[in-house]
Write a protein that holds these residues in place. Structure first.
Motif, PDB file in Angstrom:
ATOM      1  N   PHE A 508     -13.974   1.789  15.981  1.00  0.00           N
ATOM      2  CA  PHE A 508     -14.826   1.621  14.804  1.00  0.00           C
ATOM      3  C   PHE A 508     -14.249   2.391  13.620  1.00  0.00           C
ATOM      4  O   PHE A 508     -14.168   1.874  12.500  1.00  0.00           O
ATOM      5  CB  PHE A 508     -16.240   2.118  15.123  1.00  0.00           C
ATOM      6  N   LEU A 509     -13.825   3.628  13.859  1.00  0.00           N
ATOM      7  CA  LEU A 509     -13.241   4.432  12.787  1.00  0.00           C
ATOM      8  C   LEU A 509     -11.930   3.811  12.302  1.00  0.00           C
ATOM      9  O   LEU A 509     -11.659   3.788  11.094  1.00  0.00           O
ATOM     10  CB  LEU A 509     -12.999   5.867  13.268  1.00  0.00           C
ATOM     11  N   ASP A 510     -11.120   3.300  13.223  1.00  0.00           N
ATOM     12  CA  ASP A 510      -9.864   2.661  12.821  1.00  0.00           C
ATOM     13  C   ASP A 510     -10.131   1.474  11.895  1.00  0.00           C
ATOM     14  O   ASP A 510      -9.430   1.275  10.903  1.00  0.00           O
ATOM     15  CB  ASP A 510      -9.090   2.190  14.055  1.00  0.00           C
ATOM     16  N   ARG A 511     -11.137   0.676  12.219  1.00  0.00           N
ATOM     17  CA  ARG A 511     -11.463  -0.480  11.387  1.00  0.00           C
ATOM     18  C   ARG A 511     -11.950  -0.023  10.007  1.00  0.00           C
ATOM     19  O   ARG A 511     -11.562  -0.586   8.975  1.00  0.00           O
ATOM     20  CB  ARG A 511     -12.536  -1.322  12.079  1.00  0.00           C
ATOM     21  N   LEU A 512     -12.783   1.003   9.976  1.00  0.00           N
ATOM     22  CA  LEU A 512     -13.315   1.520   8.719  1.00  0.00           C
ATOM     23  C   LEU A 512     -12.191   2.096   7.856  1.00  0.00           C
ATOM     24  O   LEU A 512     -12.145   1.893   6.638  1.00  0.00           O
ATOM     25  CB  LEU A 512     -14.373   2.581   9.011  1.00  0.00           C
ATOM     26  N   GLU A 513     -11.264   2.808   8.487  1.00  0.00           N
ATOM     27  CA  GLU A 513     -10.140   3.380   7.739  1.00  0.00           C
ATOM     28  C   GLU A 513      -9.204   2.292   7.240  1.00  0.00           C
ATOM     29  O   GLU A 513      -8.653   2.395   6.131  1.00  0.00           O
ATOM     30  CB  GLU A 513      -9.386   4.379   8.614  1.00  0.00           C
ATOM     31  N   ALA A 514      -9.006   1.251   8.028  1.00  0.00           N
ATOM     32  CA  ALA A 514      -8.137   0.155   7.586  1.00  0.00           C
ATOM     33  C   ALA A 514      -8.693  -0.485   6.323  1.00  0.00           C
ATOM     34  O   ALA A 514      -7.949  -0.780   5.375  1.00  0.00           O
ATOM     35  CB  ALA A 514      -7.991  -0.883   8.703  1.00  0.00           C
ATOM     36  N   HIS A 515      -9.997  -0.703   6.295  1.00  0.00           N
ATOM     37  CA  HIS A 515     -10.621  -1.271   5.098  1.00  0.00           C
ATOM     38  C   HIS A 515     -10.447  -0.333   3.906  1.00  0.00           C
ATOM     39  O   HIS A 515     -10.101  -0.771   2.800  1.00  0.00           O
ATOM     40  CB  HIS A 515     -12.112  -1.511   5.351  1.00  0.00           C
ATOM     41  N   THR A 516     -10.659   0.959   4.146  1.00  0.00           N
ATOM     42  CA  THR A 516     -10.551   1.941   3.067  1.00  0.00           C
ATOM     43  C   THR A 516      -9.129   2.005   2.531  1.00  0.00           C
ATOM     44  O   THR A 516      -8.902   2.070   1.315  1.00  0.00           O
ATOM     45  CB  THR A 516     -10.990   3.323   3.561  1.00  0.00           C
ATOM     46  N   LEU A 517      -8.162   1.997   3.418  1.00  0.00           N
ATOM     47  CA  LEU A 517      -6.767   2.113   3.001  1.00  0.00           C
ATOM     48  C   LEU A 517      -6.301   0.894   2.212  1.00  0.00           C
ATOM     49  O   LEU A 517      -5.424   1.010   1.345  1.00  0.00           O
ATOM     50  CB  LEU A 517      -5.872   2.335   4.225  1.00  0.00           C
ATOM     51  N   GLU A 518      -6.870  -0.261   2.494  1.00  0.00           N
ATOM     52  CA  GLU A 518      -6.562  -1.431   1.659  1.00  0.00           C
ATOM     53  C   GLU A 518      -6.954  -1.145   0.216  1.00  0.00           C
ATOM     54  O   GLU A 518      -6.220  -1.481  -0.721  1.00  0.00           O
ATOM     55  CB  GLU A 518      -7.323  -2.656   2.170  1.00  0.00           C
ATOM     56  N   ARG A 519      -8.129  -0.539   0.046  1.00  0.00           N
ATOM     57  CA  ARG A 519      -8.601  -0.224  -1.303  1.00  0.00           C
ATOM     58  C   ARG A 519      -7.754   0.881  -1.939  1.00  0.00           C
ATOM     59  O   ARG A 519      -7.469   0.848  -3.141  1.00  0.00           O
ATOM     60  CB  ARG A 519     -10.075   0.191  -1.253  1.00  0.00           C
ATOM     61  N   VAL A 520      -7.374   1.880  -1.143  1.00  0.00           N
ATOM     62  CA  VAL A 520      -6.551   2.970  -1.667  1.00  0.00           C
ATOM     63  C   VAL A 520      -5.195   2.445  -2.105  1.00  0.00           C
ATOM     64  O   VAL A 520      -4.678   2.794  -3.175  1.00  0.00           O
ATOM     65  CB  VAL A 520      -6.393   4.084  -0.607  1.00  0.00           C
ATOM     66  N   HIS A 521      -4.599   1.597  -1.266  1.00  0.00           N
ATOM     67  CA  HIS A 521      -3.289   1.039  -1.613  1.00  0.00           C
ATOM     68  C   HIS A 521      -3.357   0.234  -2.903  1.00  0.00           C
ATOM     69  O   HIS A 521      -2.484   0.342  -3.770  1.00  0.00           O
ATOM     70  CB  HIS A 521      -2.774   0.154  -0.475  1.00  0.00           C
ATOM     71  N   ALA A 522      -4.402  -0.574  -3.052  1.00  0.00           N
ATOM     72  CA  ALA A 522      -4.564  -1.350  -4.283  1.00  0.00           C
ATOM     73  C   ALA A 522      -4.750  -0.428  -5.478  1.00  0.00           C
ATOM     74  O   ALA A 522      -4.225  -0.692  -6.566  1.00  0.00           O
ATOM     75  CB  ALA A 522      -5.758  -2.297  -4.143  1.00  0.00           C
ATOM     76  N   ALA A 523      -5.470   0.664  -5.272  1.00  0.00           N
ATOM     77  CA  ALA A 523      -5.708   1.603  -6.369  1.00  0.00           C
ATOM     78  C   ALA A 523      -4.432   2.316  -6.791  1.00  0.00           C
ATOM     79  O   ALA A 523      -4.276   2.689  -7.958  1.00  0.00           O
ATOM     80  CB  ALA A 523      -6.759   2.631  -5.947  1.00  0.00           C
ATOM     81  N   LEU A 524      -3.516   2.510  -5.857  1.00  0.00           N
ATOM     82  CA  LEU A 524      -2.257   3.181  -6.158  1.00  0.00           C
ATOM     83  C   LEU A 524      -1.187   2.217  -6.669  1.00  0.00           C
ATOM     84  O   LEU A 524      -0.054   2.633  -6.917  1.00  0.00           O
ATOM     85  CB  LEU A 524      -1.728   3.895  -4.903  1.00  0.00           C
ATOM     86  N   SER A 525      -1.557   0.944  -6.816  1.00  0.00           N
ATOM     87  CA  SER A 525      -0.577  -0.062  -7.237  1.00  0.00           C
ATOM     88  C   SER A 525      -1.094  -0.854  -8.434  1.00  0.00           C
ATOM     89  O   SER A 525      -1.312  -2.065  -8.346  1.00  0.00           O
ATOM     90  CB  SER A 525      -0.280  -1.008  -6.071  1.00  0.00           C
ATOM     91  N   PRO A 526      -1.304  -0.197  -9.568  1.00  0.00           N
ATOM     92  CA  PRO A 526      -1.830  -0.903 -10.746  1.00  0.00           C
ATOM     93  C   PRO A 526      -0.770  -1.802 -11.372  1.00  0.00           C
ATOM     94  O   PRO A 526       0.431  -1.642 -11.131  1.00  0.00           O
ATOM     95  CB  PRO A 526      -2.208   0.235 -11.693  1.00  0.00           C
TER      96      PRO A 526
END
Length: 684
Positions: A508-526
């Motif tokens: 469950f935590l892995d799935r939640l982190e995967a979703h979060t990291l998608e958002r973080v990666h997008a945020a770091l790639s303007p």
């Protein structure tokens, strides 16, 4: 000159005409409460206007009603009876827009909005365009504090949010001023206002979108007992403040064990016929017989009004306060939003766009209409039955796996609004027992969702990590329209349940982190062609998405061994070294020579709006002394510690910037299969 309106003179008023020089003045009577709208309501208003303005074919958008009592004398203001929160927000928004050079002539000077016998609130409205960012809030209950906070929220939205640039586009501002309408409804001053509010709040003639959707689903079920099951499930799920395992079987522990298992901890059946046998066909304490003579005929020729009249009543009692803990638990979404999450879970998987309109409750009726239209006419009854069982199952999983507020826990920093009490909680429903003399009875208990996991619930446990990450996401994506992490969570646990696979804390935590990291990666790639970026290609200042700050604090919990940290509702970007220096008192140790560094991540932290106001233009050494503010953010805590050692200059900003980015990139690498997709980092 102010016009006198007849009680039946209802008008649609464009926002641009609300406060122009020919418009009547408005006053908020003393009996009205203070202004209370926060970020969620303000952002909702702005995004609603954006959605409509950016449609290919623009149509008038009715924002709501403005009920007023016309004055006795022509030059006196209208008393605002209903709609004062929306009206005040529009006044603040127009004030802020008129301060933009290209809009000053378009909007013009505004007629003053006043608060009767509340000088501070009225003065705040007058001065907000120039001084809202510099007025400290010394008391949380000041009559002007909500106005000043809203002004800062609007400033930050227009200046620093991606939506702000869209909102300032001529097409959108023109739409706001000319096509967004308030319906002004005058009432006679002799009206009994208590009676008026009672009628407005209890009238049954106005159907809500939820009522309309429910009625339309019911029309596709021919068997009255099928309809009764949908009504029972719908009504129980609509009570978002109690666990559905208690409400759908209220007062009948034996039935609860049949539907949710002997320990009340099993997902209900996906078989509509079996669920109907459990909840409707089976005689029980609340359903001793089928009462067929009370049911409507099986004809499908029901009008919408007939369906609502027959089935919209509440036939499900709430479990007693003593049994279910009263109002202990507070859901983070409303029932209409839950319906949209359920629709999304049953819809296309992994929508790459994650369209915010998918979770916009203004689209509730049209979303369901479209989904039904996608089904063949003969298949629609089966779809409604599947949706019925899916609604109950997903609501049960929502109760088990999505955080709530627990009003019995009060650590002091965890509220998502200024008024909401309690702490974040992640508990599941389970069966317990209690004794009264010789009598033993079943009672609900609420153990941690992952308490049985091998790591327990203490510091560093998976339960604690999951709760921290969910609360980080909750305070990041404050609008219900943007809570795609909840959809992803519900989809995952639903998939596990459908496969008969247990939901483990690790997965469950892995799935939640995967979703979060998608958002973080997008945020770091303007996109550098659309946004201002620094030498390392990262966004600057207000353009840095909030997920960067909140995810950093989540990572720092482990780095700093601060497992007691809790996320609070923070929306304001704080420049630790201020953009306006106190040149007379600043020393070289605290001077940032390269002014471009002020907008680097290394000089920024996310704090509450009131903290940003109190910090004002203080120097870093002074800010470091504000320990209450430091508790809001572990990133800010690290900055304050560094300032306490004797400096906060160019070197300090760069060093902190690099440490934070390495932490983010490290998480992207180790928690996404070792593939680092973020920007390269070098010492600047």
């Amino acid at each position: 000159m102010t016009q006198i309106l007849a009680p039946d003179d209802v008008q649609a008023i464009p926002v641009g005409n609300l406060f122009d020089h020919d418009a009547p003045k408005y006053s908020i009577p003393l009996y009205q409460r203070n202004y209370t709208w926060g970020e969620e309501q303000i952002h909702r208003l702005v995004h609603d206007v954006l959605d409509e303005a950016e449609q290919e074919v623009q149509k008038d958008y009715f924002l709501g009603n403005l009920v007023v009592a016309p004055p006795h004398y022509a030059d006196d203001p209208f008393d605002v009876i209903d709609g004062q929160q929306r009206l005040t927000t529009l006044y603040l928004l127009l004030t802020k827009l008129s301060s933009r050079q290209h809009l000053r002539g378009r909007i013009g000077e505004l007629q003053p909005l006043t608060y009767e016998a509340r000088d501070k609130a009225t003065r705040a409205l007058r001065d907000v365009a120039d001084t809202s960012l510099n007025q400290p809030e010394k008391e949380s209950d000041r009559e002007d504090s909500g106005i000043l906070r809203a002004a800062r929220i609007i400033d930050q939205l227009l200046d620093g949010d991606k939506a702000g640039a869209r909102f300032l586009a001529p097409r959108v501002t023109d739409y706001l001023l000319t096509r967004v309408l308030l319906i002004r409804m005058p009432i006679d001053r002799t009206t009994d206002l208590n009676r008026y509010f009672e009628i407005m709040n209890t009238r049954g003639a106005q159907l809500s979108p939820v009522d309309i959707v429910k009625a339309r689903l019911l029309r596709h079920l021919t068997d009255p007992l099928d309809r009764k099951l949908l009504n029972r499930v719908w009504t129980a799920c609509a009570d978002m403040e109690h666990y559905v395992g208690m409400t759908v079987t209220a007062g009948d522990a034996q039935l609860r064990a049949e539907v949710f298992g002997s320990e009340w901890d099993s997902v209900p059946t996906a078989d509509f016929t079996k669920l109907r046998a459990q909840l409707i066909d089976r005689p029980s304490k609340d359903n001793p017989a089928r009462d067929e003579e009370k049911l409507p005929p099986t004809s499908t020729a029901m009008t919408l009004d007939e369906a609502v009249t027959t089935y919209a009543r509440d036939d499900v009692d709430t479990e007693s306060v003593d049994a279910d803990g009263g109002d202990r638990f507070t859901s983070q979404i409303t029932f209409p939003t839950l319906l949209l999450h359920v629709l999304a879970v049953h819809g296309p998987i992994n929508d790459p766009k994650r369209d915010d309109r998918q979770l916009d409750d203004k689209q509730l009726v049209s979303r369901f209409a479209k989904r039904l239209e996608e089904q063949k006419l003969t298949e629609r009854p089966a779809w409604v039955r599947t949706f019925t069982t899916g609604l109950l199952r997903i609501r049960y999983l929502f109760d088990q796996f999505v955080l709530k507020r627990d009003a019995t826990l009060t650590r002091g920093h965890e509220s998502t609004t200024d008024d909401e009490p309690g702490n974040w909680s992640l508990y599941r429903l389970a069966r317990g027992t209690s004794s009264q003399g010789r009598r033993v009875q079943d009672t609900p208990r609420y153990p941690p969702t992952f308490a049985a996991d091998e790591t327990g619930t203490g510091p560093g446990s998976l339960q604690r990590r999951i709760l921290l990450l969910q609360s980080a996401l909750r305070i990041t994506y404050t609008s219900p329209r943007t809570m795609h992490w909840i959809t992803d969570t519900l989809r995952y646990v639903t998939e596990c349940t459908d496969r008969g696979q247990p939901v483990t804390a690790r997965d469950f935590l892995d799935r939640l982190e995967a979703h979060t990291l998608e958002r973080v990666h997008a945020a770091l790639s303007p996109d550098p062609e659309k946004e201002e970026v620094g030498p390392d290609g990262l966004p600057l200042g207000f353009a840095i998405p909030r997920i960067i700050y909140t995810y950093l604090d989540y990572l720092l919990v482990e780095e700093m061994n601060r497992w007691e940290f809790t996320f609070s509702y923070r929306t304001s970007v704080e420049h630790f070294s201020p953009r306006t220096e106190d040149a007379e008192h600043i020393s070289d140790a605290y001077r940032v020579e390269d002014r471009s560094l002020l907008n680097w991540l290394g000089n920024l932290a996310l704090v509450t709006v009131s903290t940003n106001s109190k910090f004002s233009n203080y120097l870093p050494a002074q800010k470091a002394n504000n320990h209450a503010a430091r508790r809001q953010s572990l990133k800010l805590e690290l900055m304050a510690r560094r300032a306490e050692t004797g400096s906060w200059n160019d070197e300090d900003v760069r060093a902190h910037h690099e440490v934070m980015l390495k932490l983010l990139i490290g998480a992207l690498g180790t928690r996404s299969g070792g593939i680092v997709r973020g920007p390269a980092i070098g010492k600047q």
